[in-house]
Design an enzyme around this catalytic site. Structure first.
Site, PDB file in Angstrom:
ATOM      1  CE  LYS A  89      -3.611   2.422   0.542  1.00  0.00           C
ATOM      2  NZ  LYS A  89      -4.673   2.600  -0.584  1.00  0.00           N
ATOM      3  CB  CYS A 103      -3.494   8.531  -5.367  1.00  0.00           C
ATOM      4  SG  CYS A 103      -4.960   8.337  -4.457  1.00  0.00           S
ATOM      5  CG  ASN A 139      -3.351   4.658  -9.743  1.00  0.00           C
ATOM      6  OD1 ASN A 139      -4.197   4.006  -9.255  1.00  0.00           O
ATOM      7  ND2 ASN A 139      -2.529   5.161  -8.811  1.00  0.00           N
ATOM      8  N   GLY A 154      -5.063  -6.676  -9.218  1.00  0.00           N
ATOM      9  CA  GLY A 154      -5.538  -5.781  -8.374  1.00  0.00           C
ATOM     10  C   GLY A 154      -6.908  -6.207  -7.981  1.00  0.00           C
TER      11      GLY A 154
HETATM   12  C1  LIG Z   1      -9.494  -0.127  -2.855  1.00  0.00           C
HETATM   13  C2  LIG Z   1      -8.390   0.368  -3.681  1.00  0.00           C
HETATM   14  C3  LIG Z   1      -7.199   0.887  -3.032  1.00  0.00           C
HETATM   15  C4  LIG Z   1      -6.282   1.227  -4.131  1.00  0.00           C
HETATM   16  N1  LIG Z   1      -5.082   1.892  -3.602  1.00  0.00           N
HETATM   17  C5  LIG Z   1      -4.022   2.486  -4.270  1.00  0.00           C
HETATM   18  C6  LIG Z   1      -2.956   2.903  -3.925  1.00  0.00           C
HETATM   19  O1  LIG Z   1      -2.539   3.010  -2.671  1.00  0.00           O
HETATM   20  N2  LIG Z   1      -1.945   3.249  -4.635  1.00  0.00           N
HETATM   21  C7  LIG Z   1      -2.041   2.994  -6.129  1.00  0.00           C
HETATM   22  O2  LIG Z   1      -1.093   3.441  -6.947  1.00  0.00           O
HETATM   23  N3  LIG Z   1      -3.181   2.507  -6.571  1.00  0.00           N
HETATM   24  C8  LIG Z   1      -4.005   2.073  -5.631  1.00  0.00           C
HETATM   25  N4  LIG Z   1      -5.360   1.551  -6.220  1.00  0.00           N
HETATM   26  C9  LIG Z   1      -5.152   1.292  -7.737  1.00  0.00           C
HETATM   27  C10 LIG Z   1      -4.585  -0.367  -7.956  1.00  0.00           C
HETATM   28  O3  LIG Z   1      -3.428  -0.424  -7.441  1.00  0.00           O
HETATM   29  C11 LIG Z   1      -4.926  -0.492  -9.600  1.00  0.00           C
HETATM   30  O4  LIG Z   1      -3.913   0.493 -10.200  1.00  0.00           O
HETATM   31  C12 LIG Z   1      -6.224  -0.377  -9.995  1.00  0.00           C
HETATM   32  O5  LIG Z   1      -7.050  -0.692  -9.249  1.00  0.00           O
HETATM   33  C13 LIG Z   1      -6.378  -1.053 -11.477  1.00  0.00           C
HETATM   34  O6  LIG Z   1      -6.202  -2.569 -11.345  1.00  0.00           O
HETATM   35  P1  LIG Z   1      -7.095  -3.601 -11.116  1.00  0.00           P
HETATM   36  O7  LIG Z   1      -8.345  -3.364 -12.184  1.00  0.00           O
HETATM   37  O8  LIG Z   1      -6.673  -4.847 -11.312  1.00  0.00           O
HETATM   38  O9  LIG Z   1      -7.510  -3.363  -9.732  1.00  0.00           O
HETATM   39  C14 LIG Z   1      -6.273   0.889  -5.444  1.00  0.00           C
HETATM   40  C15 LIG Z   1      -7.566   0.223  -6.021  1.00  0.00           C
HETATM   41  C16 LIG Z   1      -8.508  -0.057  -5.035  1.00  0.00           C
HETATM   42  C17 LIG Z   1      -9.617  -0.858  -5.618  1.00  0.00           C
END
Ligand SMILES: Cc1cc2nc3c(=O)[nH]c(=O)nc-3n(C[C@H](O)[C@H](O)[C@H](O)COP(=O)(O)O)c2cc1C
Ligand SMILES: Cc1cc2nc3c(=O)[nH]c(=O)nc-3n(C[C@H](O)[C@H](O)[C@H](O)COP(=O)(O)OP(=O)(O)OC[C@H]3O[C@@H](n4cnc5c(N)ncnc54)[C@H](O)[C@@H]3O)c2cc1C
Ligand code: FES
Lengths: 307, 263
Positions: free
Chosen positions: A47, A136, A196, A269
């Site tokens: 995180k 973010c 992201n 993710g």
């Molecule tokens: C609950 C949650 C928290 C996240 N927190 C972060 C974070 O702290 N830093 C970051 O770069 N991306 C964060 N993301 C984005 C994910 O790292 C990722 O880039 C994004 O969800 C796309 O991938 P996915 O579709 O596989 O989830 C977060 C996503 C979710 C769902």
């Protein structure tokens, strides 16, 4: 045929296979130890942590949409010291077992990113690399605001590059990706995480209120996968540094798509959140795909997409 | 390392799934390992089939876990698409469930007599608490709030496990006393018989219950609801503000000491 080589090199981060995890969907790794041995993954990304702890945003922080979720967690984190105190020993052990630990770094300003990187340098010998989150969508300053322009993104990496010899990844916003990627490469970034979550909105039409505590949030999940594949492909063509593909990976085929588009590694993710044992399943599906392609090295498939 | 969640993925089969009051359904599932592992006040997160575009599990409390039969029972309100799809599951249908989740009722104060306060579908973990208190030999009474007589569930269950005294309140006066659970709480606490209140219901109700308990110096535990994405401590979407900072409801809760919660 013997098992194919799955090891990859993500800008100096040695991974024994291409499967990584997406920051914010994987806690600090140990949350998954009840489900499987985390060290079987090539890497994990922790995180995003800032120099000091952040409380994050008010509730509600999540709403479900079609084929995805939106979140407005706002980078709630225990600070670098908190991370090291709570999870440092575990992360060192994980690193000793050969799983690369990538620590994500958060900040609201260049100075805050610098302070966090300096703390990681001092306190986190287990970090194989640092991923700088300049994308973010849920914080008022820093984050997306800096990562969405080539100048903003370059400024952050210019300040950080002299302060660490560790591989620097940059987590990119889904905006102007080619220009931003070139600017980041020029400042000495070692690899790029693309993408992201996408800034998005969901409105409850009965109450006319946002379904999150803020007007907008970050969209994740399968709904954005094909946008991410396109962006990985564009970035991989534009720069020579490796790319970590992120967005909507739910299966080995989704991971394979990123690799064919030019990604060296792939982060799982949202899939981790809905089914905690997803990442090892995706890894084994990916291995089967590499075998099925008849190559003996996954690296032969990076960017091997044909039109 | 900090302790990871005890939750595991369990395959389950629907034993029965029927309406028990207006908008409220009762699901009994066969999931033997889960039935053994659940303690009162914990929750589980169900993968509800029927729509491939809806991926997030539905978190639910339970009213009864029977390790002998290997079954778990939950009552749920149909409020949106996930719970609507859950209500379509038929006996023999299968899916998977993640649990046990979080921290249940604490009973740290070793109470002599407990008052249970349920609002609406908050009755589910309250019935489980009643079964547990009965097993532990602790005496208890209950206040059960409902919108109308048609949405009332749980009275018979409380009676069958040995509740001493139940007060029903309804918004429209069609069941028991017209009014809110909190109207009945103040007089109930005035006698000084209770040393612990356990409550689950709408957050405004629980806040008021907590304030009333604090005013008369009675310990109170609240079961908090949050939007949960993972249910095992990985995403931080479920936090509850407490005196020691934000705590995830899926790990530090859903049951909290009411004094700790910053409302
Ligand atoms: C609950 C949650 C928290 C996240 N927190 C972060 C974070 O702290 N830093 C970051 O770069 N991306 C964060 N993301 C984005 C994910 O790292 C990722 O880039 C994004 O969800 C796309 O991938 P996915 O579709 O596989 O989830 C977060 C996503 C979710 C769902
Ligand atoms: C620990 C815990 C235990 C619960 N126990 C019960 C129970 O025993 N019986 C019961 O009927 N309900 C319970 N709930 C609430 C239940 O999870 C939601 O009503 C359900 O998820 C709604 O899903 P939906 O798709 O039908 O509705 P949606 O259309 O998604 O939403 C309808 C309403 O439900 C709420 N909601 C939606 N998703 C969630 C979620 N993931 N977490 C919390 N709230 C949500 C929203 O605030 C919204 O107003 C519990 C919730 C938690 C967190
Ligand atoms: S629901 Fe993910 S941390 Fe609580």
């Amino acid at each position: 045929m013997s098992a194919p080589n799955m090891a990859v090199d993500l800008g100096g981060i040695k991974m024994h296979n291409p499967i990584n995890t997406a920051a914010g969907t994987y806690g600090f790794g140990w949350q998954f130890e009840g489900f499987y041995d985390v060290s079987q993954l090539g890497a994990i990304t922790t995180k995003g942590c800032a120099a000091e702890a952040w409380p994050g945003n008010p509730k509600p922080r999540m709403c479900e949409v079609t084929s995805g979720v939106m979140n407005s967690v706002g980078l709630m984190n225990p600070g670098v010291r908190g991370l090291v105190e709570q999870s440092g020993e575990y992360l060192q052990g994980l690193s000793d077992k050969g799983c690369a630990v990538i620590c994500q770094v958060a900040g609201h300003s260049v100075d805050e990113y610098v302070a966090a990187v300096e703390l990681f340098e001092e306190l986190a010998p287990f970090a194989a690399g640092l991923e700088i989150n300049i994308s973010c969508p849920n914080i008022a300053a820093g984050g997306c605001a800096m990562g969405s322009t080539p100048d903003g993104a370059a400024e952050v990496i210019r300040a950080l590059r002299p302060r660490t010899d560790r591989p620097l990844l940059v987590k990119m916003a889904p905006a102007r990706v080619v220009e931003v990627a070139k600017a980041l490469e020029a400042e000495g970034a070692d690899a790029l995480s693309v993408i992201n979550s996408i800034p998005a909105m969901s409105i409850d039409v009965h109450t006319r209120r946002s379904r999150l505590s803020r007007p907008t949030g970050g969209l994740s999940g399968p709904c954005l996968h094909n946008i991410a594949v396109r962006m990985v492909w564009e970035v991989a063509h534009a720069v020579d540094i490796p790319v970590n593909g992120v967005g909507g990976v739910m299966s080995g085929a989704d991971a394979a798509e990123f690799i064919l588009a030019g990604a060296t590694s792939v982060s799982v993710g949202m899939s981790n959140l809905v089914r905690p044992d997803s990442a090892p399943r995706i890894l084994s599906e990916l291995v089967s795909w590499v075998e099925e392609q008849g190559v003996d090295d996954v690296n032969d498939l990076i960017g091997a997409f044909e039109c | 390392m900090p302790t990871p969640s005890a939750a595991r993925i369990h395959e389950f089969e629907v034993v029965s799934n029927t309406p028990v009051a207006e908008g409220i359904w009762s699901l009994v599932m066969r999931a033997p390992k889960l039935a053994e592992g659940l303690s009162s006040g914990q929750f589980m997160s169900i993968a509800v089939p029927g729509d491939a575009t809806q991926l997030v599990r539905v978190p639910l409390s339970f009213s009864k876990a029977d390790p002998v039969k290997g079954t778990v029972e939950t009552e749920y309100a149909v409020v949106g698409d996930g719970t609507r799809r859950l209500s379509l599951m038929r006996p023999g249908d299968t899916s998977d469930v993640l649990g046990p989740g979080g921290h249940g009722w604490r009973l740290e104060s070793h109470p002599r007599r407990v008052l249970l306060v349920a609002g609406g579908i908050g009755i589910t973990p309250i019935v489980s608490a009643a079964r547990w208190l009965a097993r532990e030999g602790v005496e208890f009474d209950a206040i059960v709030g409902t919108k109308t007589v048609n949405t009332l569930w749980g009275f018979d269950e409380l009676m069958s496990v040995g509740v001493q005294h139940v007060v029903i309140t309804s918004d429209d006066g069609t069941a028991g006393d017209q009014g809110f659970t909190t109207d009945a709480l103040e007089p109930a606490l005035a006698g000084g018989e209770y040393d612990l209140v356990l409550t689950c219901g709408p957050e405004v109700m629980m806040h008021k219950v907590a304030d009333i308990c604090a005013a008369v110096g009675v310990a109170c535990e609240v079961s908090m609801e949050r939007m949960m994405t993972c249910g095992f401590g990985a995403c931080a979407t479920c936090v509850v503000p407490t005196r020691s900072g934000n705590v995830g409801a899926c790990m530090g809760g859903p049951v909290f000491d009411a004094k700790e919660v910053v409302w």
